[in-house]
Scaffold this motif. Structure first.
Motif, PDB file in Angstrom:
ATOM      1  N   HIS A 162       0.859  -1.194   0.000  1.00  0.00           N
ATOM      2  CA  HIS A 162       0.000   0.000   0.000  1.00  0.00           C
ATOM      3  C   HIS A 162       0.889   1.235   0.000  1.00  0.00           C
ATOM      4  N   THR A 163       0.635   2.170  -0.892  1.00  0.00           N
ATOM      5  CA  THR A 163       1.432   3.391  -1.038  1.00  0.00           C
ATOM      6  C   THR A 163       2.925   3.084  -1.091  1.00  0.00           C
ATOM      7  N   ASP A 164       3.283   2.043  -1.847  1.00  0.00           N
ATOM      8  CA  ASP A 164       4.683   1.644  -2.068  1.00  0.00           C
ATOM      9  C   ASP A 164       5.369   1.079  -0.825  1.00  0.00           C
ATOM     10  N   TYR A 165       4.620   0.788   0.217  1.00  0.00           N
ATOM     11  CA  TYR A 165       5.181   0.174   1.413  1.00  0.00           C
ATOM     12  C   TYR A 165       4.566  -1.210   1.603  1.00  0.00           C
ATOM     13  N   HIS A 166       5.267  -2.046   2.354  1.00  0.00           N
ATOM     14  CA  HIS A 166       4.812  -3.416   2.564  1.00  0.00           C
ATOM     15  C   HIS A 166       4.389  -3.615   4.020  1.00  0.00           C
ATOM     16  N   TYR A 167       3.340  -4.388   4.193  1.00  0.00           N
ATOM     17  CA  TYR A 167       2.810  -4.699   5.524  1.00  0.00           C
ATOM     18  C   TYR A 167       2.699  -6.208   5.624  1.00  0.00           C
ATOM     19  N   THR A 168       3.345  -6.761   6.626  1.00  0.00           N
ATOM     20  CA  THR A 168       3.425  -8.214   6.749  1.00  0.00           C
ATOM     21  C   THR A 168       2.983  -8.650   8.145  1.00  0.00           C
ATOM     22  N   GLU A 169       2.934  -9.958   8.319  1.00  0.00           N
ATOM     23  CA  GLU A 169       2.620 -10.566   9.615  1.00  0.00           C
ATOM     24  C   GLU A 169       1.295 -10.051  10.201  1.00  0.00           C
ATOM     25  N   VAL A 170       0.305  -9.901   9.336  1.00  0.00           N
ATOM     26  CA  VAL A 170      -1.022  -9.496   9.816  1.00  0.00           C
ATOM     27  C   VAL A 170      -1.579 -10.612  10.687  1.00  0.00           C
ATOM     28  N   THR A 171      -1.909 -10.261  11.920  1.00  0.00           N
ATOM     29  CA  THR A 171      -2.328 -11.278  12.891  1.00  0.00           C
ATOM     30  C   THR A 171      -3.536 -10.795  13.687  1.00  0.00           C
ATOM     31  N   PRO A 172      -4.614 -11.577  13.747  1.00  0.00           N
ATOM     32  CA  PRO A 172      -5.759 -11.191  14.581  1.00  0.00           C
ATOM     33  C   PRO A 172      -5.350 -11.151  16.048  1.00  0.00           C
ATOM     34  N   GLY A 173      -5.942 -10.245  16.810  1.00  0.00           N
ATOM     35  CA  GLY A 173      -5.655 -10.135  18.232  1.00  0.00           C
ATOM     36  C   GLY A 173      -6.916 -10.308  19.063  1.00  0.00           C
ATOM     37  N   LYS A 174      -6.757 -10.294  20.357  1.00  0.00           N
ATOM     38  CA  LYS A 174      -7.892 -10.410  21.257  1.00  0.00           C
ATOM     39  C   LYS A 174      -8.546  -9.045  21.421  1.00  0.00           C
ATOM     40  N   ALA A 175      -9.799  -8.948  21.029  1.00  0.00           N
ATOM     41  CA  ALA A 175     -10.517  -7.682  21.095  1.00  0.00           C
ATOM     42  C   ALA A 175     -11.037  -7.441  22.514  1.00  0.00           C
ATOM     43  N   PRO A 176     -11.077  -6.187  22.941  1.00  0.00           N
ATOM     44  CA  PRO A 176     -11.584  -5.876  24.274  1.00  0.00           C
ATOM     45  C   PRO A 176     -13.099  -6.012  24.342  1.00  0.00           C
ATOM     46  N   SER A 177     -13.619  -6.212  25.530  1.00  0.00           N
ATOM     47  CA  SER A 177     -15.072  -6.299  25.736  1.00  0.00           C
ATOM     48  C   SER A 177     -15.605  -4.887  25.962  1.00  0.00           C
ATOM     49  N   LEU A 178     -15.657  -4.131  24.883  1.00  0.00           N
ATOM     50  CA  LEU A 178     -16.113  -2.748  24.939  1.00  0.00           C
ATOM     51  C   LEU A 178     -17.114  -2.485  23.825  1.00  0.00           C
ATOM     52  N   GLY A 179     -18.007  -1.527  24.048  1.00  0.00           N
ATOM     53  CA  GLY A 179     -18.967  -1.162  23.028  1.00  0.00           C
ATOM     54  C   GLY A 179     -19.889  -2.300  22.657  1.00  0.00           C
ATOM     55  N   ASP A 180     -20.392  -2.265  21.416  1.00  0.00           N
ATOM     56  CA  ASP A 180     -21.278  -3.316  20.921  1.00  0.00           C
ATOM     57  C   ASP A 180     -20.498  -4.484  20.327  1.00  0.00           C
ATOM     58  N   GLU A 181     -19.331  -4.187  19.779  1.00  0.00           N
ATOM     59  CA  GLU A 181     -18.444  -5.220  19.244  1.00  0.00           C
ATOM     60  C   GLU A 181     -17.092  -4.571  18.994  1.00  0.00           C
ATOM     61  N   ALA A 182     -16.079  -5.408  18.843  1.00  0.00           N
ATOM     62  CA  ALA A 182     -14.733  -4.878  18.627  1.00  0.00           C
ATOM     63  C   ALA A 182     -13.900  -5.887  17.850  1.00  0.00           C
ATOM     64  N   VAL A 183     -12.865  -5.381  17.186  1.00  0.00           N
ATOM     65  CA  VAL A 183     -11.917  -6.221  16.465  1.00  0.00           C
ATOM     66  C   VAL A 183     -10.528  -5.659  16.706  1.00  0.00           C
ATOM     67  N   SER A 184      -9.548  -6.535  16.808  1.00  0.00           N
ATOM     68  CA  SER A 184      -8.176  -6.096  17.048  1.00  0.00           C
ATOM     69  C   SER A 184      -7.227  -6.937  16.191  1.00  0.00           C
ATOM     70  N   TYR A 185      -6.162  -6.300  15.708  1.00  0.00           N
ATOM     71  CA  TYR A 185      -5.164  -7.018  14.918  1.00  0.00           C
ATOM     72  C   TYR A 185      -3.858  -6.234  14.942  1.00  0.00           C
ATOM     73  N   SER A 186      -2.781  -6.920  14.598  1.00  0.00           N
ATOM     74  CA  SER A 186      -1.470  -6.282  14.529  1.00  0.00           C
ATOM     75  C   SER A 186      -0.822  -6.631  13.201  1.00  0.00           C
ATOM     76  N   MET A 187       0.200  -5.874  12.843  1.00  0.00           N
ATOM     77  CA  MET A 187       0.949  -6.135  11.621  1.00  0.00           C
ATOM     78  C   MET A 187       2.318  -5.478  11.744  1.00  0.00           C
ATOM     79  N   THR A 188       3.179  -5.747  10.792  1.00  0.00           N
ATOM     80  CA  THR A 188       4.497  -5.128  10.763  1.00  0.00           C
ATOM     81  C   THR A 188       4.629  -4.299   9.496  1.00  0.00           C
ATOM     82  N   SER A 189       4.941  -3.023   9.663  1.00  0.00           N
ATOM     83  CA  SER A 189       5.162  -2.136   8.522  1.00  0.00           C
ATOM     84  C   SER A 189       6.624  -2.221   8.124  1.00  0.00           C
TER      85      SER A 189
END
Length: 241
Positions: A162-189
């Protein structure tokens, strides 16, 4: 390996180029006076149907709902310039990672009807973590779609460009119990050979998306988004909506 100062400069340069987060400096946001407070709802305002869902908050309501330093003790909260929240989506390769790529610049599909963003800096931590908070106003159905797309792509998209940069190791994470729903993930730029870990947590509260972004310019480990910052922000949305 680059020196610590070198890694910091690369991280800061990436932030400036991609407009993904505000610098640690900047003026404190002591109040919500920069765009004015939201107007009162009409007394006879009709409730939306179940099919229509909740309507988006206005920009004034988002500004009222976003955290200030009075809401998060021990942090500096700064305004993010409007030009650091670009309006145009840049295609990702592969396209199946587009939702992740858009969120890097606080973008969504469907587009948010209003957005506000703040930089958040710990007054105590010295680990080089840069934090950003964004609020996105959506129709409720659209907000649900954005969360669903991010959840799906964070589980199936391993890497992308994306925009000439690479993003790797996209990994789902544990989402917090907040709001109506949540999603969490990490990656390496991967920015010109320097790897910078980032973590995203997106919380949906009604029709509003609260986006929490944490980038570490010193550590090789994906940083945690501080729980107290997330809790303070979601609580304030719930009181404003």
């Amino acid at each position: 390996m680059k020196s610590v100062p070198g890694r910091v400069m690369v991280g800061i340069s990436m932030v400036a180029v991609l407009a993904a987060t505000a610098a640690c400096g900047g003026q404190d946001s002591d109040s919500n006076s920069d765009t004015g407070s939201g107007s009162k709802k009409p007394a006879a305002e009709a409730k939306p149907s179940a099919q229509e869902g909740l309507k988006p908050l206005t920009e004034a309501q988002l500004t009222k709902a976003v955290i200030t330093k009075a809401d998060v003790k021990g942090y500096r909260v700064g305004n993010t310039p409007d030009d650091e929240i670009p309006e145009v989506s840049v295609p990702a390769k592969p396209a199946t990672c587009q939702a992740l790529a858009d969120m890097f610049l606080l973008g969504t599909e469907p587009d948010a009807t209003a957005r506000v963003s703040r930089s958040v800096t710990s007054l105590k931590a010295t680990d080089g973590t840069v934090l950003r908070v964004g609020l996105l106003a959506q129709k409720e159905a659209d907000a649900k779609k954005v969360v669903a797309d991010l959840r799906a792509q964070s589980g199936t998209c391993d890497s992308y460009e994306h925009t000439d940069y690479h993003y790797t190791e996209v990994t789902p994470g544990k989402a917090p119990s907040l709001g109506d729903e949540a999603v969490s993930y990490s990656m390496t730029s991967d920015i010109e050979g320097t790897k910078i870990p980032v973590t995203y947590t997106i919380v949906r509260s009604g029709s509003t998306l609260a986006v929490f972004y944490a980038m570490s310019v010193l550590s090789e480990k994906a940083p945690d988004v501080p729980a107290d910052v997330m809790e303070a922000q979601v609580t304030k949305i719930e009181k404003t909506a």
